[in-house]
Design an enzyme around this catalytic site. Structure first.
Site, mmCIF file in Angstrom:
data_model
loop_
_atom_site.group_PDB
_atom_site.id
_atom_site.type_symbol
_atom_site.label_atom_id
_atom_site.label_comp_id
_atom_site.label_asym_id
_atom_site.label_seq_id
_atom_site.Cartn_x
_atom_site.Cartn_y
_atom_site.Cartn_z
ATOM 1 N N HIS A 60 18.340 -20.151 -31.545
ATOM 2 C CA HIS A 60 18.206 -19.977 -30.097
ATOM 3 C C HIS A 60 17.228 -18.843 -29.780
ATOM 4 C CE1 HIS A 60 20.581 -19.903 -26.037
ATOM 5 N NE2 HIS A 60 19.329 -19.535 -25.852
ATOM 6 N N HIS A 62 13.586 -17.804 -27.252
ATOM 7 C CA HIS A 62 12.681 -18.153 -26.157
ATOM 8 C C HIS A 62 11.349 -17.471 -26.470
ATOM 9 C CE1 HIS A 62 15.979 -19.543 -23.425
ATOM 10 N NE2 HIS A 62 16.682 -18.656 -24.106
ATOM 11 N N PHE A 63 10.403 -18.222 -27.052
ATOM 12 C CA PHE A 63 9.136 -17.603 -27.438
ATOM 13 C C PHE A 63 8.076 -17.678 -26.335
ATOM 14 C CE2 PHE A 63 9.590 -17.332 -32.381
ATOM 15 C CZ PHE A 63 10.489 -16.290 -32.214
ATOM 16 N N ARG A 64 8.442 -18.222 -25.179
ATOM 17 C CA ARG A 64 7.673 -18.067 -23.929
ATOM 18 C C ARG A 64 6.332 -18.789 -23.851
ATOM 19 N NH1 ARG A 64 12.079 -16.929 -21.472
ATOM 20 N NH2 ARG A 64 12.799 -14.796 -21.531
ATOM 21 N N ASP A 308 19.459 -15.674 -29.026
ATOM 22 C CA ASP A 308 19.083 -15.894 -27.628
ATOM 23 C C ASP A 308 17.994 -14.885 -27.239
ATOM 24 O OD1 ASP A 308 18.844 -16.878 -25.087
ATOM 25 O OD2 ASP A 308 20.872 -16.361 -24.434
ATOM 26 N N HIS A 312 11.464 -10.087 -21.889
ATOM 27 C CA HIS A 312 10.898 -9.885 -20.542
ATOM 28 C C HIS A 312 10.239 -8.516 -20.532
ATOM 29 C CE1 HIS A 312 12.786 -13.320 -18.467
ATOM 30 N NE2 HIS A 312 13.841 -13.089 -19.233
HETATM 31 O O1 DOR Z 1 19.537 -14.243 -19.765
HETATM 32 C C1 DOR Z 1 18.979 -15.295 -20.088
HETATM 33 N N1 DOR Z 1 17.650 -15.340 -20.271
HETATM 34 N N2 DOR Z 1 19.717 -16.399 -20.245
HETATM 35 C C2 DOR Z 1 19.154 -17.598 -20.410
HETATM 36 O O2 DOR Z 1 19.858 -18.574 -20.483
HETATM 37 C C3 DOR Z 1 17.689 -17.736 -20.427
HETATM 38 C C4 DOR Z 1 17.046 -16.496 -20.846
HETATM 39 C C5 DOR Z 1 15.563 -16.465 -20.600
HETATM 40 O O3 DOR Z 1 14.898 -17.453 -20.921
HETATM 41 O O4 DOR Z 1 15.052 -15.454 -20.106
HETATM 42 ZN ZN ZN Z 2 18.720 -18.776 -24.080
HETATM 43 ZN ZN ZN Z 3 21.388 -19.856 -21.891
#
Ligand code: DOR
Ligand code: ZN
Ligand code: ZN
Length: 441
Positions: A60, A62-64, A308, A312
């Protein structure tokens, strides 16, 4: 002659640790032998008595990219992963454009193949409009992700009929469903109420998404997946209520669950220290919930730990609690945090390997990964269980440049990461050898 041997290793196998060496040929593990019995090889790595784990699979991240490469891109994200002992990542679909069409999936594939140093796979996103795409999908993805509540990006299913129909399609194809389970209406209601009351303190964010939001959505997802006979994986379980639900249902349906390092190591009170930097969905919880997650790990209700990793930039966290971005980075601190627990004797190294390599490979059906065994990819993470270090923002590879664990003193560190027999990380440096997309069984 083999391409590479690793000698003097403590090899972490699913049911014990053995001393010896690993013979690698063509990127695969050929055999395990006693160090004194190893064949000659072109290349030799002396593990010097350190532990060798199967390369971790972070299911899980998020490589953006595409869409928000100022926060992270496939090069910085995968380098961060490699430096954290992770050999494979599964990327989430809430990019821009979102991974909700085959065309967008191909676009992401092209970016990852040219930039990633670790191996990778993709979660495909379900939207209110893409049933046709789900119908035409013939596998080749880690899961179909359902966002049941609002979070970064606009990917949200706001109609349970669409969710239910989708689950039935996936069940037919044998594809796994994953969820971000939070109840959208409840969140909206609580948020409005708190904002009307003038709450601006960071902890108000946790109150705007109380445990019932996650538990209610998880309950609905479990019920609908059970009725549809669809395999379901609950992402980032954060509450004791969810652990209870999982316990109740996992024997009668195909249900697996994940916890994140931030829910395991941080808590509500950390909002005081971290302010808006603690904002994440689902939010940080209280001590009892955190304890329930650790218990879930002990009893097997939680199958995997995934980061996860949601980078940011700091500037997007300076806009007050309601308008700041949500999500914390974590791909490079996941393993060190767990190794530190092993040193504290709260967790065994074998259990860490099950949670971060073996089980993710099984749940997402990733071919030839997750174990140190003959025929498997030579994805290996060498860790020094005695190295002490302090997590420092300035030492991170992630482009966002910060970690909620900045300042943590930890013992146990990944020192080398290999992907298919090639060293991609050692002594603080990344070797830019291209990663490959995983296959599924
Ligand atoms: O806090 C979060 N940020 N929860 C998510 O489900 C997505 C993630 C994000 O992509 O920034
Ligand atoms: Zn996520
Ligand atoms: Zn999520």
């Amino acid at each position: 002659m083999p391409d590479l041997i690793i000698k003097n290793a403590r090899i972490v196998l699913p049911d014990g640790i053995v001393e010896g060496g690993i013979v690698i040929e063509g990127g695969r593990i050929k055999e395990l032998r006693k160090t004194s019995n190893l064949p000659d090889s072109g290349e030799v790595i002396d593990a010097k008595g350190n532990h060798v784990l199967p390369g971790l699979i972070d299911a899980h991240v998020h490589f953006r990219e595409p869409g928000a490469s100022s926060k992270e891109d496939w090069k910085t994200g995968s380098s961060a992963a490699a430096s954290g002992g992770i050999a494979t990542v599964l990327d989430m679909p809430n990019t821009e454009p979102p991974t909700t069409t085959l065309e967008n999936l191909e676009k992401k594939r092209r970016i990852a193949s040219s930039k990633s140093v670790v191996d990778y796979g993709f979660h495909f996103g379900a939207s209110n409009e893409n049933m046709k795409e789900l119908n035409s999908l013939a596998g080749g993805v880690a899961s179909i992700k359902y966002y049941l509540g609002p979070t970064t990006g606009n990917l949200m299913i706001n109609n349970d009929a669409i969710f239910y129909e989708g689950l039935r399609v996936l069940a037919n194809k044998g594809i796994l469903a994953t969820t971000h389970a939070e109840n959208a209406e409840m969140i909206e209601y609580f948020t409005e109420k708190l904002q009307k009351d003038g709450r601006e303190d960071p902890i108000a964010y946790a109150d705007s998404r109380p445990p019932i939001c996650a538990a209610d959505a998880a309950n609905r997802a479990i019920f609908l997946a059970g009725l549809s006979n669809c395999r379901l994986h609950l992402c980032h379980v954060s509450t004791s209520l969810e652990v209870l639900l999982i316990e109740k249902h996992r024997k009668s349906q195909q249900l697996t669950a994940e916890a994140t390092p931030h829910h395991l190591f941080l808590k509500r009170e950390d909002f005081k220290k971290l302010g808006t930097y603690a904002k994440t969905n689902p939010p940080l919880r209280n001590k009892e919930d955190r304890k329930a997650l650790w218990n879930g790990i002990t009893i097997g209700a939680i199958d995997i730990i995934a980061s996860d990793h949601a980078p940011h930039l700091p500037e997007s966290r300076e806009r007050g609690i309601w308008n700041s971005s949500a999500g914390v980075p974590g791909v490079e601190t996941l393993l060190p945090l767990l190794l530190n627990e092993v040193n504290k004797r709260t967790l065994s190294l074998e259990k860490v390997v099950r949670l971060t390599a073996e089980n993710p490979a099984k749940i997402f059906r990733i071919k030839n990964k997750g174990m140190i065994a003959e025929g498997y990819d030579a994805d290996l993470t060498i860790v020094d269980m005695n190295e002490e270090f302090t997590v420092k923002n300035e030492n991170l590879f992630t482009k966002c440049g910060w970690s909620p664990f900045d300042g943590y003193k930890l013992r146990g560190k990944p020192i080398k990461t290999l992907v298919r027999g090639k060293v991609i990380f050692e002594q603080g440096y990344i070797n830019e050898i291209p990663g490959m997309e995983v296959s599924y069984v």
